[in-house]
Design an enzyme around this catalytic site. Structure first.
Site, PDB file in Angstrom:
ATOM      1  N   ASP A   1     -20.622  34.558  27.210  1.00  0.00           N
ATOM      2  CA  ASP A   1     -21.577  35.271  26.018  1.00  0.00           C
ATOM      3  C   ASP A   1     -22.336  36.300  26.720  1.00  0.00           C
ATOM      4  O   ASP A   1     -22.730  37.288  26.064  1.00  0.00           O
ATOM      5  CB  ASP A   1     -22.258  34.407  25.175  1.00  0.00           C
ATOM      6  CG  ASP A   1     -21.219  33.619  24.051  1.00  0.00           C
ATOM      7  OD1 ASP A   1     -20.251  34.614  23.699  1.00  0.00           O
ATOM      8  OD2 ASP A   1     -21.163  32.512  23.879  1.00  0.00           O
TER       9      ASP A   1
ATOM     10  N   CYS B   1     -22.772  27.645  33.601  1.00  0.00           N
ATOM     11  CA  CYS B   1     -21.752  26.846  32.871  1.00  0.00           C
ATOM     12  C   CYS B   1     -20.771  27.741  32.646  1.00  0.00           C
ATOM     13  O   CYS B   1     -19.513  27.481  31.799  1.00  0.00           O
ATOM     14  CB  CYS B   1     -21.983  26.056  31.863  1.00  0.00           C
ATOM     15  SG  CYS B   1     -22.844  26.672  30.519  1.00  0.00           S
TER      16      CYS B   1
HETATM   17  C1  PEP Z   1     -20.665  30.751  27.797  1.00  0.00           C
HETATM   18  O1  PEP Z   1     -21.020  31.682  26.707  1.00  0.00           O
HETATM   19  O2  PEP Z   1     -20.806  31.130  28.979  1.00  0.00           O
HETATM   20  C2  PEP Z   1     -20.412  29.360  27.496  1.00  0.00           C
HETATM   21  C3  PEP Z   1     -20.173  28.595  28.664  1.00  0.00           C
HETATM   22  O3  PEP Z   1     -20.179  29.032  26.337  1.00  0.00           O
HETATM   23  P1  PEP Z   1     -18.872  29.157  25.391  1.00  0.00           P
HETATM   24  O4  PEP Z   1     -17.843  30.101  26.511  1.00  0.00           O
HETATM   25  O5  PEP Z   1     -18.519  28.164  24.913  1.00  0.00           O
HETATM   26  O6  PEP Z   1     -19.162  30.179  24.489  1.00  0.00           O
HETATM   27 MG    MG Z   2     -21.470  30.838  24.832  1.00  0.00          MG
END
Ligand code: PEP
Ligand code: MG
Length: 589
Positions: free
Chosen positions: A471, A518
């Site tokens: 994001d 992450c």
């Molecule tokens: C991110 O945004 O990097 C994340 C780990 O969350 P998601 O991919 O579930 O939006």
């Molecule tokens: Mg995210």
């Protein structure tokens, strides 16, 4: 033979017949005749659907702005209209057709009459009627899905309830995360999507489940028919339609040699799993796993994860009408903790919204869902849902090293509000004499640029921060992570993104707050090399990527990584930075 190009979303080669999955914009309305006796049942179904809709709208109305609240009040009035509903009843018993047909026709007729008046005010009421009864129709159709009496072919299509021959390659416009869950055990050999990007949730899941996938393939559905043979090269982002036997043989042997290569290095892989993630100059790095379903915890442990760095808890909420209750969630969190044998498990609270809509989010029809009622924004409005989840996580924390992470935090006030709800959840557990881990660690995701810029302010209030690059890149570059048209801008090596990452890492160092990552960037060995140089020591990724990343970590020195990072931060374009990283990586080949 025809070649189609797209984006590499999940590596590997798949060869198989096409299964086209064509989504309808909205569920088709089944039309059939009924008997006089059945009309009574259909009338009862309508009343039930109106009751559910009224309840939903009242809930929404309570916490909306005045303007939105007025619209919802108008919808409520439509649902209770003393003339309209009896007219529907009369038509139902006179026409003896199913209630969906009668309602759709009646709504169309009423809206048409209002529009014909040419009066702007009345034309707007037509929209209210359509909106209010669309909700009722949704409940009627959902109710019908479970009924044997529904004529075949009138169910709302979902790939999960269609029979897809094992070994087939699924071709679709896009798959919602809730629709993607079935892929895991479906036997589908590969996935080709017209939309989507490398960090869309379906791509993340495909990588986790080792299903080759190519996304962003323009007009893929038009280019294939059911049953035609396809070669999918997930690593190259290539799809070959009707390849002919020679090419199939080439790819078969390529796929076999890839597998052989993997088998040859199996012993090496096991050795890697057992070895620590330490650089050649002795710096220890922590590599954890991202999971979406509790059962993936086992794969995480088998691949040597030092814990779960991201449990995307919203997947427990997707794919079913009802939200999981406290007990169901508690069991799910507990099972992950038990699998991880005392290693940390970071549970991210519900990140519903945007591409992962649940409940009333679906009917809100936001103009910009990516910028809308998502994650903690939703949870703070639906405190009841949030409290259930927090109680479940807290209860499971008694049995292991659970940590709570809040997604999409955009400012300090929002964090304060979320922490208040956490305190309320603890107080309610205390009242019920239920235990939880008193020193439970709490963290935030840094995935909105405002959070990265103010990471030092957020850090003072939490135990850890985890950078969500999926994001963060999307919002920094104003680039939808699922839109192949703008995929060239979606790049974590962009200097703006790297500066925000560096700023977050420095905020962590300054405030002695753990920083991890992450987002998908943490599973890319080249990026990890650079990120270690920027000071990052904690990474969380799909279990399948743990060994490739560990292999990189054990091959490089932190000294080199730091030199690389220093040079990279002087450059002004993502392309130059990527080239530099690749060049420095060559020193280790
Ligand atoms: C991110 O945004 O990097 C994340 C780990 O969350 P998601 O991919 O579930 O939006
Ligand atoms: Mg995210």
């Amino acid at each position: 033979m025809r070649k189609l190009e797209g984006l590499s979303a999940s590596r590997g080669i798949a060869i198989g017949p096409v299964f086209r999955f064509v989504q309808e914009e909205s569920a088709p309305i089944p039309r059939y005749t009924i008997s006089e006796a059945e009309a009574e049942t259909h009338w009862n179904r309508l009343q039930k659907a109106i009751g559910k809709s009224t309840h939903e709208i009242s809930l929404l109305k309570d916490d909306r702005s005045t303007e939105q609240s007025d619209i919802l009040s108008a919808q409520l009035m439509m649902l209770e209209d003393p003339e309209f509903i009896p007219q529907v009843k009369r038509d139902l018993f006179a026409r003896l057709q199913n209630i969906e047909t009668v309602l759709a026709d009646k709504v169309g007729e009423a809206a048409g009459i209002l529009r014909m008046t040419g009066d702007t005010y009345l034309a707007e009421r037509a929209v209210d009627i359509e909106d209010a009864f669309e909700r009722v129709m949704k409940h009627l159709l959902q109710d019908a899905i479970g009924r044997e009496s529904l004529p075949p072919g009138s169910r709302n299509p979902s790939p999960a309830n269609r029979f897809i021959p094992p070994g087939a390659i699924l071709v679709a416009r896009n798959l919602k995360p809730s629709e993607s869950l079935f892929l895991k055990d479906s036997g589908v050999a590969g996935v080709v999507l017209e939309e989507g990007g490398a960090t869309s949730h379906v791509a993340i899941l495909a990588r986790s489940w080792k299903i080759p996938a190519v996304m962003g393939v323009r007009n893929a559905l038009d280019a294939v028919v059911d049953g035609v043979e396809l070669i999918l090269d997930g690593s190259e982002g290539l799809v070959i339609v009707n390849p002919g036997n020679d090419l199939i043989n080439v790819y078969r042997s390529r796929s076999m040699s890839d597998q052989r290569h993997e088998t040859v290095s199996e012993a090496e892989r096991i050795e890697l799993i057992r070895s620590p993630a330490v650089t050649t100059d002795g710096v220890q790095v922590s590599l954890r796993a991202n999971i979406a379903l509790p059962e993936e915890a086992e794969a995480a442990r088998e691949e040597g994860a030092a814990g779960v760095g991201l449990f995307r808890s919203e997947f427990l909420f997707l794919g079913s009408e009802e939200f999981p209750d406290e007990e169901t969630q508690y069991e799910a969190y507990l099972s992950v903790v038990e699998h991880m044998n005392g290693a940390p498990v970071i549970i991210r609270t519900l990140d519903a919204g945007a591409d992962k809509m649940i409940g009333e989010q679906l009917s809100l029809k936001e103009k910009n869902p990516l910028l809308g009622w998502r994650a903690v924004r939703y949870c703070l409005d639906r405190r009841d849902v949030f409290l259930v989840q927090l109680r479940a996580i807290l209860r499971a924390s008694h049995y292991g090293d659970i940590r709570i992470m809040f997604p999409m935090i955009s400012n300090v006030e929002e964090l304060d509000a979320v922490l208040d709800v956490l305190e309320e959840a603890k107080a309610s557990l205390a009242r019920d004499s239920l235990p939880w881990k008193k020193r439970l660690k709490v963290g935030v995701m840094i995935e909105i640029p405002s959070a990265a810029v103010c990471a030092d302010l957020l850090a003072k209030k939490v135990d850890f921060m985890s950078i969500g690059t999926n994001d963060l890149i999307q919002y920094t570059m104003a680039t939808d992570r699922e839109n192949p048209k703008v995929a060239h801008l979606y790049d974590g090596f962009n200097p703006a993104v790297l500066r925000l990452i560096r700023q977050t890492i420095l905020a962590g160092i300054k405030t002695r707050t753990e920083v991890s990552m992450c987002g998908e960037m943490a599973g890319d060995p080249a990026s990890v090399f650079l990120l270690m140089g920027l000071g990052l020591r904690n990474f969380s990724m799909s279990p399948a990527l743990l060994t490739p990343v560990k292999e990189l970590v054990r091959r490089v020195s932190l000294n080199d990584a730091a030199e690389l990072a220093e040079a990279a931060m002087e450059l002004s374009a993502a392309r130059e930075i990527r080239k530099l990283v690749q060049e420095r990586m060559k020193n280790y080949e």
